[in-house]
Design a protein around this motif. Structure first.
Motif, PDB file in Angstrom:
ATOM      1  N   PRO A  82       3.148 -18.225  10.232  1.00  0.00           N
ATOM      2  CA  PRO A  82       1.817 -18.248  10.849  1.00  0.00           C
ATOM      3  C   PRO A  82       0.905 -17.177  10.251  1.00  0.00           C
ATOM      4  O   PRO A  82       1.296 -16.016  10.120  1.00  0.00           O
ATOM      5  N   SER A 123      -9.900 -20.809  15.789  1.00  0.00           N
ATOM      6  CA  SER A 123      -8.854 -21.201  16.734  1.00  0.00           C
ATOM      7  C   SER A 123      -9.353 -22.387  17.532  1.00  0.00           C
ATOM      8  O   SER A 123     -10.517 -22.408  17.968  1.00  0.00           O
ATOM      9  N   THR A 175      -7.917 -26.185  19.927  1.00  0.00           N
ATOM     10  CA  THR A 175      -6.875 -27.086  20.409  1.00  0.00           C
ATOM     11  C   THR A 175      -7.141 -28.486  19.874  1.00  0.00           C
ATOM     12  O   THR A 175      -8.269 -28.827  19.511  1.00  0.00           O
ATOM     13  N   GLU A 195       0.395 -22.204  19.253  1.00  0.00           N
ATOM     14  CA  GLU A 195       0.735 -21.313  20.350  1.00  0.00           C
ATOM     15  C   GLU A 195       1.212 -22.117  21.570  1.00  0.00           C
ATOM     16  O   GLU A 195       0.952 -23.328  21.670  1.00  0.00           O
ATOM     17  N   ASP A 211       0.024 -22.339  24.392  1.00  0.00           N
ATOM     18  CA  ASP A 211      -1.094 -22.960  25.104  1.00  0.00           C
ATOM     19  C   ASP A 211      -1.788 -24.036  24.274  1.00  0.00           C
ATOM     20  O   ASP A 211      -2.862 -24.512  24.651  1.00  0.00           O
ATOM     21  N   TYR A 217      -4.275 -23.769  17.859  1.00  0.00           N
ATOM     22  CA  TYR A 217      -3.970 -23.692  16.439  1.00  0.00           C
ATOM     23  C   TYR A 217      -4.889 -22.676  15.787  1.00  0.00           C
ATOM     24  O   TYR A 217      -6.062 -22.577  16.136  1.00  0.00           O
ATOM     25  N   ARG A 218      -4.362 -21.932  14.833  1.00  0.00           N
ATOM     26  CA  ARG A 218      -5.159 -21.029  14.008  1.00  0.00           C
ATOM     27  C   ARG A 218      -5.292 -21.667  12.622  1.00  0.00           C
ATOM     28  O   ARG A 218      -4.337 -22.238  12.088  1.00  0.00           O
TER      29      ARG A 218
END
Length: 210
Positions: free
Chosen positions: A33, A61, A63, A100, A102, A105-106
């Motif tokens: 990551p 970042s 979702t 992550e 939650d 995504y990065r």
């Protein structure tokens, strides 16, 4: 989501935000990551500081539910078939990216370069279609310096494939502007993982040391 670039090994796709700006979103490898996005973000700032033209880059970042597929958006598969993008494609492109707990995504978002694309920048000769390009590239100080800086940052993917020439108009002048791209293979990163010890230290095929 408006498409997917065909070149490169990094998982990525193209988006257009609500303001009309377009970006290439590049994802990190699942076991490392931040390795490629961090390397590209840092190295792009170095090259910009040294005076080279680079694409705007941002760490983002998000979702998966924030992504919407543009009507009629298409991409070309690895076997050369062009078809419309569906949710299965999005899921596949993001399946090997770290996420992550939650669901965040990065990634690195690289903004589209303005102007009309006119190919890559070769490291030798001149462009026959550019009347301003009168000095052979192998004699240009910018490229001699580029080699030194690439060695310092361990940029072992510094190829013509990772350059970009754009026909632009600025302050009433029209000319071809040269850009450097794709710094995900710097600072110990190989974009899809950690770089090998050989990377940046020796060629695949190396002649005698005399």
């Amino acid at each position: 989501v408006i498409g997917r670039p065909g070149a490169g090994v990094t998982p990525k796709f193209m988006i257009e935000d609500k303001g009309g700006s377009r970006f290439i979103v590049k994802l990190d490898p699942v076991d490392y990551p931040g390795i490629a996005s961090g390397a590209e973000m840092i190295s792009s700032k170095f090259f910009h500081a040294f005076g080279y033209n680079v694409a705007e880059a941002y760490i983002v970042s998000f979702t998966k539910d924030r992504l919407e597929i543009a009507p009629g958006a298409t991409f070309t598969t690895n076997i050369g078939v062009t078809r419309e993008i569906d949710q299965t494609d999005i899921d596949h492109w993001m399946s090997n990216a770290p996420v992550e707990p939650d669901g965040v995504y990065r990634a690195l978002a690289s903004r589209f370069i303005p102007g009309v694309p006119v190919g890559e920048f070769r490291f030798f000769g001149t462009r026959p279609d550019d009347p301003n390009d009168i000095f052979p590239h192998e004699h240009r100080r910018e490229l001699r310096g580029y080699r030194v800086i690439s060695a310092w940052l361990n940029h072992d993917d510094s190829r013509a494939l990772n350059t970009y020439d754009s026909f632009v108009e600025e302050n009433g002048r029209r000319f071809i502007k040269h850009y450097l791209l794709d710094f995900g293979s710097t600072l110990g990163s190989a974009s899809i993982g950690a770089n090998e010890p050989r990377g940046g230290n020796e060629y695949f095929i190396d002649g005698p040391a005399w």
